[in-house]
Design an enzyme around this catalytic site. Structure first.
Site, PDB file in Angstrom:
ATOM      1  N   ASP A 180      16.427  -1.973-100.295  1.00 29.51           N
ATOM      2  CA  ASP A 180      15.394  -1.879-101.337  1.00 29.51           C
ATOM      3  C   ASP A 180      15.904  -1.399-102.699  1.00 29.51           C
ATOM      4  O   ASP A 180      16.899  -0.673-102.791  1.00 29.51           O
ATOM      5  CB  ASP A 180      14.309  -0.895-100.888  1.00 29.51           C
ATOM      6  CG  ASP A 180      13.339  -1.498 -99.895  1.00 29.51           C
ATOM      7  OD1 ASP A 180      13.686  -2.496 -99.252  1.00 29.51           O
ATOM      8  OD2 ASP A 180      12.226  -0.941 -99.752  1.00 29.51           O
ATOM      9  N   HIS A 192      18.640   1.600 -99.176  1.00 32.74           N
ATOM     10  CA  HIS A 192      18.446   1.357-100.608  1.00 32.74           C
ATOM     11  C   HIS A 192      19.772   1.066-101.303  1.00 32.74           C
ATOM     12  O   HIS A 192      20.775   1.718-101.020  1.00 32.74           O
ATOM     13  CB  HIS A 192      17.809   2.578-101.286  1.00 32.74           C
ATOM     14  CG  HIS A 192      16.427   2.897-100.802  1.00 32.74           C
ATOM     15  ND1 HIS A 192      16.194   3.562 -99.619  1.00 32.74           N
ATOM     16  CD2 HIS A 192      15.210   2.625-101.332  1.00 32.74           C
ATOM     17  CE1 HIS A 192      14.879   3.689 -99.434  1.00 32.74           C
ATOM     18  NE2 HIS A 192      14.266   3.130-100.459  1.00 32.74           N
TER      19      HIS A 192
END
Length: 278
Positions: free
Chosen positions: A92, A240
């Site tokens: 992400d 992430h």
């Protein structure tokens, strides 16, 4: 809003009492979203609650039906389209010019395909990275324009702009007809409306089962331990590549993929057109 201020816990919702005149508690972007949606344009007021794994518990149909004309269910996906003990790696908040290439290198090392949930303006700023992601066989996911974790408190037209504007930027950056196949709400702030909008535009709402909390930079060992501890919850793992220094994530991802290989667990993509498995 600055991605460097992304320090609060992602995906966690503070409980709130639901009353007829409920007032949404405003929080800063990248912060912890409250749970009660006071109403939205063109829609009756509803309670909208997202669980810590991105599960919309607002009362909508969790299984989800196909989006209009698209064959994409509105239900939030968690399981793997390959079934069995396949693990879905999701990344992400990028693309990021420093960390995305390193994440791609680790994925290439283990011949793993992942789903990259991109923020629209980041994709526009780094189209070369978006194209590299696609060229390597990974899939694209819409993570909105501004990573607003209070999306579930906003009017429907705002949600629609955040989702569809980001989709447009990501696909333009990717080029060659590449499509965004999933939508992940920032912080898991899904609503029935956002799920409907995504599905109607060919994007499967995407949750997660394992929150590594790597954005908190707890240390490489803690990130790896979170995966090993929580993988029994389900196959979709959240990492992430944007929002700050991701050195710990890169190292942890390497160790996690080595561990999955040793465990004989393949990797793949989340379900897109099929109902989510129980």
């Amino acid at each position: 809003m600055s991605f460097s201020t992304y320090t609060n816990r992602k995906g966690v919702r503070a409980g709130a009492a639901v009353v007829a005149s409920a007032v949404a508690v405003a929080v800063a972007a990248w912060g912890v979203a409250t749970l009660v949606e006071p109403g939205s344009a063109g829609a009756a007021s509803r309670q909208s609650v997202s669980g810590p794994n991105g599960a919309d518990t607002s009362g909508g149909d969790g299984a989800g039906g196909p989006g209009p004309g698209q064959g994409i269910p509105e239900g939030i996906a968690h399981s793997s389209e390959s079934g069995g003990n396949t693990v879905n790696i999701t990344i992400d908040d990028g693309p990021d010019p420093r960390w995305t290439p390193q994440v791609l290198d680790v994925l290439h090392k283990y011949d793993v395909r992942a789903t990259f949930c991109m923020v629209g303006p980041h994709a526009k700023a780094h189209p070369d990275l978006v194209r590299k992601v696609v060229a390597a066989g990974h899939r694209l996911c819409d993570h909105t324009m501004d990573h607003d974790t209070t999306m579930d408190k906003k009017p429907v037209d705002y949600q629609e702009r955040q989702i569809l504007d980001a989709k447009k930027l990501i696909e333009e950056a990717a080029g060659n007809g590449a499509k965004v196949e999933y939508y992940r709400a920032p912080g898991g702030a899904f609503t029935p409306d956002s799920r409907r909008i995504a599905a109607a535009n060919g994007m499967r709402p995407l949750g997660w089962n394992v929150d590594t909390k790597d954005f908190q930079k707890p240390g490489t060992a803690a990130i790896v331990d979170a995966v090993k501890r929580e993988i029994g919850n389900g196959p979709t793992v959240l990492f992430h590549d944007g929002g700050g220094n991701r050195a710990q994530t890169v190292e942890a991802l390497d160790q996690v993929l080595a561990w999955l290989r040793d465990q004989g667990r393949p990797t793949g993509f989340p379900v897109r057109t099929a109902p989510d498995a129980p």
